[in-house]
Design an enzyme around this catalytic site. Structure first.
Site, mmCIF file in Angstrom:
data_model
loop_
_atom_site.group_PDB
_atom_site.id
_atom_site.type_symbol
_atom_site.label_atom_id
_atom_site.label_comp_id
_atom_site.label_asym_id
_atom_site.label_seq_id
_atom_site.Cartn_x
_atom_site.Cartn_y
_atom_site.Cartn_z
ATOM 1 N N PHE A 45 53.873 29.716 10.252
ATOM 2 C CA PHE A 45 53.265 28.668 11.097
ATOM 3 C C PHE A 45 52.246 27.872 10.280
ATOM 4 C CE2 PHE A 45 50.117 27.520 14.541
ATOM 5 C CZ PHE A 45 50.942 26.644 15.223
ATOM 6 N N PHE A 54 57.646 19.273 17.396
ATOM 7 C CA PHE A 54 58.475 19.805 18.476
ATOM 8 C C PHE A 54 59.857 20.216 17.961
ATOM 9 C CE2 PHE A 54 60.685 19.623 22.631
ATOM 10 C CZ PHE A 54 59.743 20.274 23.421
ATOM 11 N N GLU A 55 60.304 19.566 16.889
ATOM 12 C CA GLU A 55 61.640 19.844 16.321
ATOM 13 C C GLU A 55 61.620 20.982 15.304
ATOM 14 O OE1 GLU A 55 60.610 16.466 16.847
ATOM 15 O OE2 GLU A 55 61.813 16.650 18.664
ATOM 16 N N HIS A 58 50.159 14.800 24.912
ATOM 17 C CA HIS A 58 51.244 15.773 24.735
ATOM 18 C C HIS A 58 50.808 16.959 23.881
ATOM 19 C CE1 HIS A 58 53.943 13.057 26.571
ATOM 20 N NE2 HIS A 58 54.120 12.261 25.534
ATOM 21 N N THR A 80 47.050 12.310 21.508
ATOM 22 C CA THR A 80 48.127 12.401 22.493
ATOM 23 C C THR A 80 47.837 13.372 23.629
ATOM 24 O OG1 THR A 80 50.432 13.063 22.823
ATOM 25 C CG2 THR A 80 49.271 14.161 21.054
ATOM 26 N N ILE A 127 47.467 16.389 16.594
ATOM 27 C CA ILE A 127 46.062 16.006 16.766
ATOM 28 C C ILE A 127 45.778 15.736 18.246
ATOM 29 C CG2 ILE A 127 44.303 14.310 16.108
ATOM 30 C CD1 ILE A 127 46.032 13.926 13.496
HETATM 31 N N1 INI Z 1 54.559 15.371 16.850
HETATM 32 C C1 INI Z 1 53.742 15.892 15.894
HETATM 33 O O1 INI Z 1 54.223 16.534 14.956
HETATM 34 N N2 INI Z 1 52.401 15.726 15.984
HETATM 35 C C2 INI Z 1 51.828 15.015 16.996
HETATM 36 O O2 INI Z 1 50.563 14.883 17.007
HETATM 37 C C3 INI Z 1 52.661 14.445 17.990
HETATM 38 N N3 INI Z 1 52.104 13.648 19.046
HETATM 39 O O3 INI Z 1 50.990 13.160 18.881
HETATM 40 O O4 INI Z 1 52.734 13.436 20.067
HETATM 41 C C4 INI Z 1 54.057 14.659 17.890
HETATM 42 N N4 INI Z 1 54.893 14.158 18.820
HETATM 43 C C5 INI Z 1 56.324 14.060 18.605
HETATM 44 C C6 INI Z 1 57.049 15.343 18.957
HETATM 45 O O5 INI Z 1 56.828 16.332 17.969
HETATM 46 C C7 INI Z 1 58.574 15.119 19.030
HETATM 47 O O6 INI Z 1 59.030 14.614 17.795
HETATM 48 C C8 INI Z 1 58.979 14.125 20.135
HETATM 49 O O7 INI Z 1 58.402 14.498 21.386
HETATM 50 C C9 INI Z 1 60.529 14.109 20.305
HETATM 51 O O8 INI Z 1 61.028 15.392 20.702
#
Ligand code: INI
Length: 148
Positions: A102, A46-47, A77, A75, A71
């Site tokens: 990407f 996400f970052e 998410h 999650t 994956i």
């Molecule tokens: N971030 C990932 O890179 N891969 C994942 O599978 C994942 N899951 O499983 O949630 C994940 N979550 C963290 C996200 O990228 C952020 O770091 C977090 O939400 C804070 O902003």
């Protein structure tokens, strides 16, 4: 000089580390000097777009390679994280004209991710590095043609 930034996710780093090594090896094989490759590790996929966007806007980098693993089974998410990472990475590239690659695996299982990070079906980090050098060539060809 070609300077390449790798932005890699620490989340699932038992997988992203192997993608990262594959990317570095491939860049070196392609003639990019060690000193021209830098890495920033971010907490999760996400970052990735935040750092990639700021780096692309700086004008300091010939290409930016984003590496991560999301994956689905791990999650709820998945769609948010994978979708926003993809959209943000695409936007960083299209807004700035700097190739932003990407290199994010989006899989249903851990095994599928491992297999695409150097075990069975290639290494997404290697592919991302090859795409970066290909895009650097595309951009310099475009500059050349645009000057004519
Ligand atoms: N971030 C990932 O890179 N891969 C994942 O599978 C994942 N899951 O499983 O949630 C994940 N979550 C963290 C996200 O990228 C952020 O770091 C977090 O939400 C804070 O902003």
């Amino acid at each position: 000089m070609k300077k390449i930034l790798i932005v890699a996710s620490k989340f699932n780093d038992y997988i992203t580390k192997s993608m990262h090594s594959g990317a570095i090896e491939t860049l070196k094989e392609d003639g990019i000097a060690d000193a021209s490759i830098e890495t920033i590790w971010v907490p999760g996929c996400f970052e990735l777009p935040t750092v990639a966007t700021k780096a692309a806007k700086s004008g300091a980098w010939s290409a930016i390679i984003c590496l991560g693993v999301v994956i689905r089974g791990e999650t709820p998410h998945f769609d948010y994280v994978a979708g926003q990472a993809a959209a943000g990475i695409m936007k960083a590239g299209t807004d700035t004209g700097v190739p932003v690659i990407f290199g994010v695996l989006t899989t249903d299982t851990v095994d599928q991710a491992l297999n695409r990070a150097g075990i069975k079906y290639g290494n997404k980090g290697v592919d991302a590095a090859k795409t970066a050098t290909a895009m650097i060539k595309c951009m310099s060809r475009l500059e050349e043609l645009s000057r004519k």
